[in-house]
Motif scaffolding. Structure first.
Motif, PDB file in Angstrom:
ATOM      1  N   ARG A  98     -60.056  37.252   1.437  1.00  0.00           N
ATOM      2  CA  ARG A  98     -61.030  38.165   0.844  1.00  0.00           C
ATOM      3  C   ARG A  98     -62.396  38.001   1.502  1.00  0.00           C
ATOM      4  O   ARG A  98     -63.102  38.965   1.778  1.00  0.00           O
ATOM      5  N   SER A  99     -62.763  36.744   1.777  1.00  0.00           N
ATOM      6  CA  SER A  99     -64.049  36.451   2.393  1.00  0.00           C
ATOM      7  C   SER A  99     -64.112  37.017   3.808  1.00  0.00           C
ATOM      8  O   SER A  99     -65.118  37.623   4.207  1.00  0.00           O
ATOM      9  N   ARG A 100     -63.044  36.847   4.585  1.00  0.00           N
ATOM     10  CA  ARG A 100     -62.994  37.394   5.945  1.00  0.00           C
ATOM     11  C   ARG A 100     -63.088  38.918   5.918  1.00  0.00           C
ATOM     12  O   ARG A 100     -63.769  39.524   6.743  1.00  0.00           O
ATOM     13  N   TYR A 101     -62.376  39.525   4.964  1.00  0.00           N
ATOM     14  CA  TYR A 101     -62.417  40.979   4.831  1.00  0.00           C
ATOM     15  C   TYR A 101     -63.846  41.441   4.545  1.00  0.00           C
ATOM     16  O   TYR A 101     -64.348  42.392   5.170  1.00  0.00           O
ATOM     17  N   GLN A 154     -71.814  35.596   1.674  1.00  0.00           N
ATOM     18  CA  GLN A 154     -71.286  35.532   3.038  1.00  0.00           C
ATOM     19  C   GLN A 154     -72.354  35.252   4.101  1.00  0.00           C
ATOM     20  O   GLN A 154     -72.107  34.527   5.055  1.00  0.00           O
ATOM     21  N   PHE A 155     -73.531  35.840   3.932  1.00  0.00           N
ATOM     22  CA  PHE A 155     -74.593  35.745   4.935  1.00  0.00           C
ATOM     23  C   PHE A 155     -75.941  35.505   4.273  1.00  0.00           C
ATOM     24  O   PHE A 155     -76.127  35.843   3.104  1.00  0.00           O
ATOM     25  N   SER A 156     -76.865  34.951   5.054  1.00  0.00           N
ATOM     26  CA  SER A 156     -78.198  34.685   4.498  1.00  0.00           C
ATOM     27  C   SER A 156     -79.155  35.861   4.705  1.00  0.00           C
ATOM     28  O   SER A 156     -80.034  36.106   3.878  1.00  0.00           O
ATOM     29  N   GLY A 195     -75.213  40.356  -4.311  1.00  0.00           N
ATOM     30  CA  GLY A 195     -74.661  39.015  -4.520  1.00  0.00           C
ATOM     31  C   GLY A 195     -73.475  38.747  -3.611  1.00  0.00           C
ATOM     32  O   GLY A 195     -73.309  37.639  -3.091  1.00  0.00           O
ATOM     33  N   THR A 196     -72.648  39.784  -3.389  1.00  0.00           N
ATOM     34  CA  THR A 196     -71.494  39.659  -2.488  1.00  0.00           C
ATOM     35  C   THR A 196     -71.975  39.400  -1.064  1.00  0.00           C
ATOM     36  O   THR A 196     -71.411  38.569  -0.345  1.00  0.00           O
ATOM     37  N   PHE A 197     -73.036  40.107  -0.660  1.00  0.00           N
ATOM     38  CA  PHE A 197     -73.610  39.890   0.670  1.00  0.00           C
ATOM     39  C   PHE A 197     -74.060  38.440   0.815  1.00  0.00           C
ATOM     40  O   PHE A 197     -73.724  37.769   1.792  1.00  0.00           O
ATOM     41  N   TYR A 198     -74.822  37.951  -0.166  1.00  0.00           N
ATOM     42  CA  TYR A 198     -75.380  36.593  -0.076  1.00  0.00           C
ATOM     43  C   TYR A 198     -74.319  35.500  -0.185  1.00  0.00           C
ATOM     44  O   TYR A 198     -74.572  34.358   0.197  1.00  0.00           O
TER      45      TYR A 198
END
Length: 199
Positions: A13-16, A56-58, A51-54
């Motif tokens: 899910r994270s990679r997707y 995975q990435f800063s 929140g989903t963006f954060y």
């Protein structure tokens, strides 16, 4: 459900999600400069929550760096498998094909931010694989400096030919570009080595 299976599902899910965010950034880069793209805009384009963006990435640059990482890794793997040992026509043709086969990379390298990203990392890759082995055999530090000056000149010149090609401002083929780059580089390197060996 075991922790191992649960973690595997989270990883997938994270990679997707990461790929979705990266592709959304690429889409936005087609019409905007990276400095003008906001996280809110990127999240809206990717149809995800902030929140989903954060998770995975800063920030936006972090996403951009991840795109760079993916491509540099692909270059390293491809060249390792091909066993190309010189900056010859085969080297340049393969590099051009790799870049052109990935519209994401072609877009970013051809953009105004290219000098701060991909080209510097490609330069670093070429240096570690093809220049450092030569440097190890040179005893005089002045000659090492001369070789690096020559290498920097070559990379700047190659970028000067590659970027207009990616932006479709010139009409020659990949083969012709690879041939031109190889010819120019070989003349310069031969001259450099001649200078070093005769001093």
């Amino acid at each position: 459900m075991s922790n191992q299976i649960k973690n595997k599902k989270i990883d997938v899910r994270s990679r997707y999600t990461q790929n979705l965010i990266k592709q959304s950034l690429v889409e936005l880069l087609k019409t905007k400069n990276i400095k003008s793209i906001t996280i809110l805009e990127l999240c809206k384009h990717a149809n995800i929550a902030r929140g989903t963006f954060y998770n995975q990435f800063s920030d936006i640059i972090d996403v951009y760096s991840a795109i760079e990482d993916d491509f540099i890794y692909e270059i390293e793997v491809q060249f390792e498998n091909l066993h190309i040992t010189a900056l010859d026509q085969q080297f340049f043709l393969k590099l051009i094909e790799l870049i052109c086969s990935n519209s994401t990379i072609a877009l970013i390298i051809g953009s105004e931010i290219s000098e701060s990203g991909f080209l510097k990392r490609i330069k670093s890759f070429i240096e570690s694989k093809y220049i450092i082995p030569i440097v190890k055999n040179i005893k005089n530090p002045n000659f090492v400096s001369y070789l690096y000056d020559t290498f920097n000149f070559i990379i700047s010149g190659a970028a000067g030919l590659l970027i207009p090609f990616l932006q479709k401002k010139v009409d020659y083929s990949k083969d012709e570009l690879a041939k031109r780059l190889s010819h120019i580089v070989n003349i310069i390197i031969i001259d450099c080595m001649h200078y070093i060996n005769n001093k």
